[in-house]
Design a protein around this motif. Structure first.
Motif, PDB file in Angstrom:
ATOM      1  N   ARG A  30       0.799  -1.386  -0.045  1.00 17.58           N
ATOM      2  CA  ARG A  30      -0.110  -0.008  -0.100  1.00 17.58           C
ATOM      3  C   ARG A  30       0.779   1.340   0.048  1.00 17.58           C
ATOM      4  NH1 ARG A  30      -2.509  -4.027   2.276  1.00 17.58           N
ATOM      5  NH2 ARG A  30      -4.673  -4.422   1.792  1.00 17.58           N
ATOM      6  N   SER A  31       2.303   1.203   0.088  1.00 19.85           N
ATOM      7  CA  SER A  31       2.956   2.422   0.398  1.00 19.85           C
ATOM      8  C   SER A  31       4.170   2.441  -0.489  1.00 19.85           C
ATOM      9  CB  SER A  31       3.184   2.647   1.825  1.00 19.85           C
ATOM     10  OG  SER A  31       3.716   1.709   2.509  1.00 19.85           O
ATOM     11  N   GLY A  32       4.858   1.103  -0.553  1.00 24.21           N
ATOM     12  CA  GLY A  32       5.999   1.065  -0.978  1.00 24.21           C
ATOM     13  C   GLY A  32       7.359   1.543   0.012  1.00 24.21           C
ATOM     14  N   LEU A  33       6.973   1.916   1.337  1.00 21.23           N
ATOM     15  CA  LEU A  33       7.945   2.218   2.158  1.00 21.23           C
ATOM     16  C   LEU A  33       9.029   1.245   2.474  1.00 21.23           C
ATOM     17  CD1 LEU A  33       5.722   4.395   4.497  1.00 21.23           C
ATOM     18  CD2 LEU A  33       7.329   5.132   2.791  1.00 21.23           C
ATOM     19  N   VAL A  34       8.643  -0.144   2.539  1.00 21.60           N
ATOM     20  CA  VAL A  34       9.521  -1.117   2.746  1.00 21.60           C
ATOM     21  C   VAL A  34      10.654  -1.097   1.701  1.00 21.60           C
ATOM     22  CG1 VAL A  34       9.847  -3.691   3.372  1.00 21.60           C
ATOM     23  CG2 VAL A  34       7.867  -2.312   4.190  1.00 21.60           C
ATOM     24  N   GLY A  35      10.317  -1.244   0.666  1.00 24.49           N
ATOM     25  CA  GLY A  35      11.270  -1.235  -0.592  1.00 24.49           C
ATOM     26  C   GLY A  35      12.229  -0.109  -0.726  1.00 24.49           C
ATOM     27  N   ALA A  36      11.656   1.110  -0.287  1.00 20.48           N
ATOM     28  CA  ALA A  36      12.386   2.440  -0.345  1.00 20.48           C
ATOM     29  C   ALA A  36      13.401   2.155   0.906  1.00 20.48           C
ATOM     30  CB  ALA A  36      11.360   3.540  -0.135  1.00 20.48           C
ATOM     31  N   LEU A  37      13.002   1.823   2.054  1.00 21.94           N
ATOM     32  CA  LEU A  37      13.874   1.640   3.259  1.00 21.94           C
ATOM     33  C   LEU A  37      14.956   0.694   3.308  1.00 21.94           C
ATOM     34  CD1 LEU A  37      14.561   2.437   6.137  1.00 21.94           C
ATOM     35  CD2 LEU A  37      13.180   0.632   6.754  1.00 21.94           C
ATOM     36  N   LYS A  38      14.723  -0.396   2.223  1.00 23.44           N
ATOM     37  CA  LYS A  38      15.652  -1.410   2.007  1.00 23.44           C
ATOM     38  C   LYS A  38      16.619  -0.835   0.831  1.00 23.44           C
ATOM     39  CE  LYS A  38      13.062  -5.624   2.633  1.00 23.44           C
ATOM     40  NZ  LYS A  38      12.335  -6.870   2.062  1.00 23.44           N
ATOM     41  N   TYR A  39      16.049  -0.133  -0.009  1.00 21.43           N
ATOM     42  CA  TYR A  39      17.065   0.529  -1.031  1.00 21.43           C
ATOM     43  C   TYR A  39      17.985   1.747  -0.294  1.00 21.43           C
ATOM     44  CZ  TYR A  39      18.636   3.265  -4.921  1.00 21.43           C
ATOM     45  OH  TYR A  39      19.331   3.935  -6.011  1.00 21.43           O
ATOM     46  N   PHE A  40      17.440   2.329   0.506  1.00 16.25           N
ATOM     47  CA  PHE A  40      18.242   3.440   1.435  1.00 16.25           C
ATOM     48  C   PHE A  40      19.275   2.571   2.327  1.00 16.25           C
ATOM     49  CE2 PHE A  40      18.712   5.811   5.278  1.00 16.25           C
ATOM     50  CZ  PHE A  40      19.488   6.945   4.689  1.00 16.25           C
ATOM     51  N   LEU A  41      18.968   1.449   2.992  1.00 17.85           N
ATOM     52  CA  LEU A  41      19.934   0.872   3.884  1.00 17.85           C
ATOM     53  C   LEU A  41      20.999  -0.054   3.292  1.00 17.85           C
ATOM     54  CD1 LEU A  41      17.265   0.183   6.685  1.00 17.85           C
ATOM     55  CD2 LEU A  41      19.022   1.805   6.643  1.00 17.85           C
TER      56      LEU A  41
END
Length: 270
Positions: A30-41
């Motif tokens: 619903r947000s894509g935040l998990v993928g963005a956080l993985k990409y950042f970390l």
């Protein structure tokens, strides 16, 4: 029997993993935040990056500590000239670990400013401000100015003799600026002289306006860091535009190494 126990344990493990992954998958879908956080970390960084590259993360950590301790102090601080100093003394002497929270916020402000200067010095000496990172350098300069202004507005809040007269000097210095100086000094004072309006104005700026600007600039700064990547040190092959030389294959035991072409039995040209 052992096989059945292993299968049963495996089934329980799958159920546990599914229960843990369900809210994560729900949020990601619903947000894509998990993928963005993985990409950042877990993004790629140069292999020759060193401890100097951690100054930015250290500065961010210092800011988060300042934000957390500031929120705690705001719960007990009273922005009134008659009560400000007494509220600070109450926090330091009467509250559980209040002395620690206030000390972390007081000295953390200096640590935050020092780390910003060290981080910008590293960026300048490593040439990380050059193309295509010029915009990130400009944002970093704005962050430094905003952080210094945050420290200035917070210095008055104890409202003791030291903070009062230091703020008088700082406001008078700003008032000497050409054209806008008198208006800026009047805006900061909230009147003709420092008083209750000055303290409440500095408190609102310190707690609301400047932290919001810092959070926005830091978010944009981190976005550009992720988008453009981390620059290599100037002495690395990647920064110089070259490619590292491939390592020679290890010699295998028991195999005769071939002689260089043109070499005879005694090392003379054939």
């Amino acid at each position: 029997m052992a096989t059945a126990a292993r299968n049963k344990k495996s089934a329980r493990r799958r159920q546990l993993e599914a229960a843990i992954n369900y809210p994560i998958d729900w949020l990601e879908e619903r947000s894509g935040l998990v993928g963005a956080l993985k990409y950042f970390l877990f993004r790629k960084v140069p292999g020759d990056a060193g401890w100097w590259h951690t100054l930015g993360s250290a500065t961010l950590t210092a800011f988060l500590v300042q934000a957390l301790t500031g929120v705690i102090l705001a719960m007990y601080y009273k922005p009134d000239p008659q009560s400000a100093y007494q509220s600070i003394q109450h926090i330091t002497n009467d509250l559980t670990l209040g002395w620690l929270v206030r000390g972390m916020h007081k000295w953390g402000a200096s640590v935050f400013i020092i780390l910003m200067f060290l981080h910008m010095g590293r960026v300048f000496l490593f040439g990380a401000y050059k193309y295509p990172r010029e915009l990130n350098w400009i944002i970093g300069v704005l962050l430094l100015a905003t952080g210094l202004f945050e420290g200035l507005t917070g210095y008055l809040l104890p409202f003791d003799q030291t903070s009062y007269w230091a703020s008088v000097v700082a406001i008078n210095i700003n008032g000497t600026a050409p054209f806008v100086g008198p208006y800026l000094a009047s805006l900061l004072r909230g009147g003709a002289e420092i008083g209750p309006d000055t303290l409440s104005r500095f408190y609102s700026i310190h707690m609301l306006l400047v932290p919001g600007a810092l959070i926005g600039l830091i978010t944009l700064h981190l976005y550009l860091v992720v988008r453009l990547g981390v620059s290599s040190p100037p002495w690395s092959d990647e920064a110089a535009g070259g490619t590292p030389e491939p390592e020679p294959p290890p010699a295998q035991a028991g195999l005769v190494q071939p002689r260089p072409r043109g070499a005879g039995l005694r090392g003379r040209p054939e």
